[in-house]
Scaffold this motif. Structure first.
Motif, mmCIF file in Angstrom:
data_model
loop_
_atom_site.group_PDB
_atom_site.id
_atom_site.type_symbol
_atom_site.label_atom_id
_atom_site.label_comp_id
_atom_site.label_asym_id
_atom_site.label_seq_id
_atom_site.Cartn_x
_atom_site.Cartn_y
_atom_site.Cartn_z
ATOM 1 N N PHE A 131 0.862 -1.176 0.000
ATOM 2 C CA PHE A 131 0.000 0.000 0.000
ATOM 3 C C PHE A 131 0.898 1.226 0.000
ATOM 4 C CE2 PHE A 131 -2.354 3.292 2.295
ATOM 5 C CZ PHE A 131 -3.447 3.386 1.472
ATOM 6 N N HIS A 132 0.739 2.058 -1.018
ATOM 7 C CA HIS A 132 1.564 3.251 -1.132
ATOM 8 C C HIS A 132 0.659 4.479 -1.103
ATOM 9 C CE1 HIS A 132 4.909 5.763 -2.190
ATOM 10 N NE2 HIS A 132 4.218 6.279 -3.197
ATOM 11 N N PHE A 133 0.884 5.337 -0.136
ATOM 12 C CA PHE A 133 0.062 6.531 0.025
ATOM 13 C C PHE A 133 0.975 7.729 0.198
ATOM 14 C CE2 PHE A 133 -2.014 9.526 2.967
ATOM 15 C CZ PHE A 133 -3.072 9.898 2.162
ATOM 16 N N GLU A 134 0.803 8.715 -0.666
ATOM 17 C CA GLU A 134 1.567 9.950 -0.541
ATOM 18 C C GLU A 134 0.642 11.021 0.031
ATOM 19 O OE1 GLU A 134 3.383 11.148 -4.162
ATOM 20 O OE2 GLU A 134 4.202 9.150 -4.545
ATOM 21 N N PRO A 135 0.871 11.440 1.271
ATOM 22 C CA PRO A 135 -0.019 12.453 1.860
ATOM 23 C C PRO A 135 0.163 13.811 1.195
ATOM 24 C CG PRO A 135 1.823 12.008 3.312
ATOM 25 C CD PRO A 135 1.937 11.031 2.168
ATOM 26 N N ARG A 136 -0.935 14.535 1.099
ATOM 27 C CA ARG A 136 -0.909 15.882 0.547
ATOM 28 C C ARG A 136 -0.995 16.871 1.694
ATOM 29 N NH1 ARG A 136 -5.766 15.235 -3.506
ATOM 30 N NH2 ARG A 136 -5.376 13.070 -3.912
ATOM 31 N N TYR A 137 -0.302 17.955 1.559
ATOM 32 C CA TYR A 137 -0.327 18.980 2.585
ATOM 33 C C TYR A 137 -1.354 20.038 2.193
ATOM 34 C CZ TYR A 137 1.076 22.754 5.626
ATOM 35 O OH TYR A 137 1.073 23.755 6.552
ATOM 36 N N TYR A 138 -2.233 20.367 3.110
ATOM 37 C CA TYR A 138 -3.264 21.372 2.864
ATOM 38 C C TYR A 138 -3.055 22.535 3.812
ATOM 39 C CZ TYR A 138 -7.729 23.739 2.877
ATOM 40 O OH TYR A 138 -8.701 24.695 2.808
ATOM 41 N N ASP A 139 -2.893 23.711 3.260
ATOM 42 C CA ASP A 139 -2.723 24.920 4.053
ATOM 43 C C ASP A 139 -3.925 25.822 3.795
ATOM 44 O OD1 ASP A 139 -1.807 26.981 5.569
ATOM 45 O OD2 ASP A 139 -0.171 27.561 4.224
ATOM 46 N N PRO A 140 -4.862 25.931 4.756
ATOM 47 C CA PRO A 140 -6.070 26.731 4.511
ATOM 48 C C PRO A 140 -5.776 28.218 4.314
ATOM 49 C CG PRO A 140 -6.000 25.978 6.785
ATOM 50 C CD PRO A 140 -4.856 25.321 6.069
ATOM 51 N N ILE A 141 -4.763 28.741 4.955
ATOM 52 C CA ILE A 141 -4.444 30.163 4.807
ATOM 53 C C ILE A 141 -3.952 30.433 3.388
ATOM 54 C CG2 ILE A 141 -2.938 32.019 5.617
ATOM 55 C CD1 ILE A 141 -2.974 30.597 8.364
#
Length: 119
Positions: free
Chosen positions: A15-25
């Motif tokens: 299982f390969h998962f690349e997390p994404r970074y979310y910056d609301p500002i």
């Protein structure tokens, strides 16, 4: 040593998962900059300026319910379970039979109200 078989087993898979970074500002700043550019382009072209919010948080705010229907339902469920517990404490298992007899009445009135003709 592996014996021949008619049954196929699946191979080991990772299982390969690349997390994404979310910056609301950053998202909000980019949305405001995009809207400002669109307004500037519309002013330059002489069109009627309109403003569209493109941030994720704004989209969710639009979809929020304004009524407290869910909190009333949760309160009703909690009161019903508490009444069932107290009834079981004082009356024993007979409360469950009473509940089973009264629950079809509840569903009948609920479905009747839903299927009632509208003016």
């Amino acid at each position: 040593m592996k014996f021949p078989s008619f049954i196929k087993t699946s191979k080991y898979s990772r299982f390969h998962f690349e997390p994404r970074y979310y910056d609301p500002i950053k998202e909000e700043i980019q949305g405001k900059l995009k809207a400002a550019r669109e307004r500037q382009n519309q002013k330059d072209s002489g069109e009627d300026p309109t403003f569209y919010q493109s941030s994720i948080s704004a989209a969710f705010r639009k979809r929020e319910r304004k009524s407290s229907q869910t909190s009333v339902l949760q309160l009703g469920i909690a009161v019903g379970l508490f009444a069932l517990l107290l009834g079981w404490w004082f009356l024993g298992n007979d409360v469950f039979y009473i509940f089973l007899l009264l629950s079809p009445l509840y569903f009948y009135f609920r479905l009747r109200k839903r299927n009632a003709p509208r003016d």
